[in-house]
Design a protein around this motif. Sequence first.
Motif, PDB file in Angstrom:
ATOM      1  N   TRP A  70      -1.371   1.880  -8.382  1.00 23.17           N
ATOM      2  CA  TRP A  70      -2.412   2.868  -8.079  1.00 23.17           C
ATOM      3  C   TRP A  70      -3.794   2.220  -8.049  1.00 23.17           C
ATOM      4  CZ3 TRP A  70      -6.400   4.861 -11.301  1.00 23.17           C
ATOM      5  CH2 TRP A  70      -7.071   5.962 -10.757  1.00 23.17           C
ATOM      6  N   GLU A 105      -4.789  -0.374  -4.951  1.00 24.04           N
ATOM      7  CA  GLU A 105      -5.080   0.250  -3.665  1.00 24.04           C
ATOM      8  C   GLU A 105      -6.323   1.136  -3.741  1.00 24.04           C
ATOM      9  OE1 GLU A 105      -4.863   0.781   0.270  1.00 24.04           O
ATOM     10  OE2 GLU A 105      -3.658  -0.604  -0.920  1.00 24.04           O
ATOM     11  N   ARG A 106      -6.595   1.681  -4.909  1.00 29.60           N
ATOM     12  CA  ARG A 106      -7.750   2.572  -5.033  1.00 29.60           C
ATOM     13  C   ARG A 106      -9.059   1.808  -5.262  1.00 29.60           C
ATOM     14  NH1 ARG A 106      -8.628   8.042  -6.134  1.00 29.60           N
ATOM     15  NH2 ARG A 106     -10.592   8.494  -7.187  1.00 29.60           N
ATOM     16  N   GLN A 151       0.033   8.162   5.088  1.00 31.55           N
ATOM     17  CA  GLN A 151      -0.719   8.372   3.856  1.00 31.55           C
ATOM     18  C   GLN A 151      -0.729   7.137   2.954  1.00 31.55           C
ATOM     19  OE1 GLN A 151      -2.391  11.276   3.429  1.00 31.55           O
ATOM     20  NE2 GLN A 151      -1.574  11.854   5.439  1.00 31.55           N
ATOM     21  N   SER A 206       1.649   6.447   0.853  1.00 31.37           N
ATOM     22  CA  SER A 206       2.070   7.007  -0.432  1.00 31.37           C
ATOM     23  C   SER A 206       3.394   6.404  -0.901  1.00 31.37           C
ATOM     24  CB  SER A 206       2.219   8.521  -0.313  1.00 31.37           C
ATOM     25  OG  SER A 206       3.234   8.853   0.621  1.00 31.37           O
ATOM     26  N   TRP A 207       3.740   6.700  -2.152  1.00 31.25           N
ATOM     27  CA  TRP A 207       4.991   6.194  -2.727  1.00 31.25           C
ATOM     28  C   TRP A 207       6.203   6.710  -1.963  1.00 31.25           C
ATOM     29  CZ3 TRP A 207       5.264   2.421  -6.269  1.00 31.25           C
ATOM     30  CH2 TRP A 207       4.148   2.170  -7.067  1.00 31.25           C
ATOM     31  N   LYS A 208       6.196   7.981  -1.583  1.00 31.17           N
ATOM     32  CA  LYS A 208       7.380   8.547  -0.944  1.00 31.17           C
ATOM     33  C   LYS A 208       7.632   7.948   0.434  1.00 31.17           C
ATOM     34  CE  LYS A 208       5.073  12.636   1.022  1.00 31.17           C
ATOM     35  NZ  LYS A 208       5.053  14.122   1.049  1.00 31.17           N
ATOM     36  N   GLU A 209       6.580   7.439   1.098  1.00 33.22           N
ATOM     37  CA  GLU A 209       6.759   6.840   2.425  1.00 33.22           C
ATOM     38  C   GLU A 209       7.490   5.501   2.362  1.00 33.22           C
ATOM     39  OE1 GLU A 209       2.994   8.659   4.938  1.00 33.22           O
ATOM     40  OE2 GLU A 209       2.654   6.988   3.568  1.00 33.22           O
ATOM     41  N   ARG A 262       2.227  -1.140  -3.338  1.00 29.77           N
ATOM     42  CA  ARG A 262       3.209  -0.228  -3.937  1.00 29.77           C
ATOM     43  C   ARG A 262       4.628  -0.754  -3.769  1.00 29.77           C
ATOM     44  NH1 ARG A 262      -0.944   3.328  -2.401  1.00 29.77           N
ATOM     45  NH2 ARG A 262      -1.422   4.902  -3.974  1.00 29.77           N
TER      46      ARG A 262
END
Length: 546
Positions: free
Chosen positions: A126, A129-130, A300, A302-305, A445
């Motif tokens: 997290w 990337e942020r 996005q 994101s983790w789910k991708e 990620r």
Amino acid sequence: MVGIKFKDTGDHSVGLTEAQLNAVIDIDPELVRLGYDVVGRQKKESFRQAWRNHWRAACWSIFLTSALFMEGYDTAVINSFFGLPAFLNSFGIKVGTKLTIPANYQSGLTNIAYVGQCIGLIINGWCQERFGSRKAFIGGMIVMTATIFLAVFAVSLNMLLVAELAMGIPWGMFQTLSTAYAAEICPIQLRGYLNAFASVGYGGGSFISSGVLKACSTLTGSMGWKIPYMLQWVWPVPLATGCFFAPESAWWLARKGRFEDAERTITRCAKPGFYAEREAAGFVAFMQHTDALEKVEASQGSWKEIFKGVNLRRTEIMLGVWGVQLWNGNIITGLTVELLENAGMSVTGAFDMNLVLSAMAIIGVMISWFALSRFGRRSIYLTGILLIGSCLLPIGILGFVDETPSTARAMGGLMVCINLLFHISLGPVCYSIVGELPSSRLRSRSIVLGRFFYLVSAIIGTQLRARMTSVDSWNWERPLLILAKSALFWFGCNLTCLIWTFFRLPETGGFSFAELDILFANKVPTRRFKQFKIRGELAFYIFVIY
């Protein structure tokens, strides 16, 4: 906007998919062309030319990766403590005439650090990337400095468990942060070498710890085990201070829309005057272009991708590459000191052998750089697994002969060979592959997830290893021969790794990130990545703006 498609030039060529063609963004087409010219020039550079042109990027990559010396150091320290007289005098229990650390604490002290690393990995997935690599790195060093106090002033094994858990958190952050940073800041021809340097960090840290432990092996008081912990305070302050002046990843800056900062980073990381007028801006446009292509499967980031569409295949390979690094059988060398002592070797002799094993790690990585210049990542991985398996089998056979000093020396020699082979092949090349494999938008990620899988596997593996070899666990009366027979179990794991690698691991070396995106998007078969020509190598399409 419309993308101009290319003609099919043969059965073994691929180009942008329709979805990627529709993902074009409003960028100056001339800048895009300049960006592809820069990438094309990178691919043609020799190692010497790449180093001469981009030595600044390489040095910053090496500097941040040196944080892994700390983890390599402490991981080796805690495993070798189980045979250190000072540590045994403070925390050991008597089993017969010998002091030993109970098997549950042996595995606990190792595995609790893995749990901390898992927490650190999630945090870094997290934070990096942020906030970017620099801020995440400096924050981790601040936490590292504080947690060392817990280990130095521990008075029981339970307190050491808490200390190892706490120290594991910043270690987990550094494990993947440096890999993602090296992959993005280095040019194509240096990327594999600089990612592989991570293995030097682990091996170098282990080598330093071996020297420290050898010096402390004659001490019987508590300082004999406290000094190795206290020496960890040498690292955080200079590393955090240096990182303050390090450049941020240009790829991260481009993803955040900070294009001028990305252009300054690109110029700063090359030798003065390397980029002609507008070439740095063109390289940033290439990064924007690649980011647009990747938004097709990861809009996005994101983790789910990670588990969707084309990225699912990449994730499976990522997990497999990390899993092979542990289950290839190299783990059998982890308790060399304790096992050789149980076989009758002196404490000094056992720690000398541990020093040799650690030296093999550094030498192996140097040899791996030569191998990377001659062979592909896939070929090196397959060869490494095969050769390690050829050493495990003789160790297993030694478990069925009489236990003698000659048997111990033969096993020690084979363990040195396994360690060297691992650090020539699987150890460093793993980092080369995982740094290149994910899409840029999911890189941090994806590497975190793969390393998380590795740590979970390591917890299981070390539990098995400790119980296979500890005299107080499964009541083994002849631990040396049991260790030898356990090599047959690891040999079976090695064969499984070999089969998976042959059928599932593609070649990733020598491609730009955009080219890898195209190969995966077109579902090119694993063993044919190098056989396919990517159409429009310097410019995938021309933007037509209405």
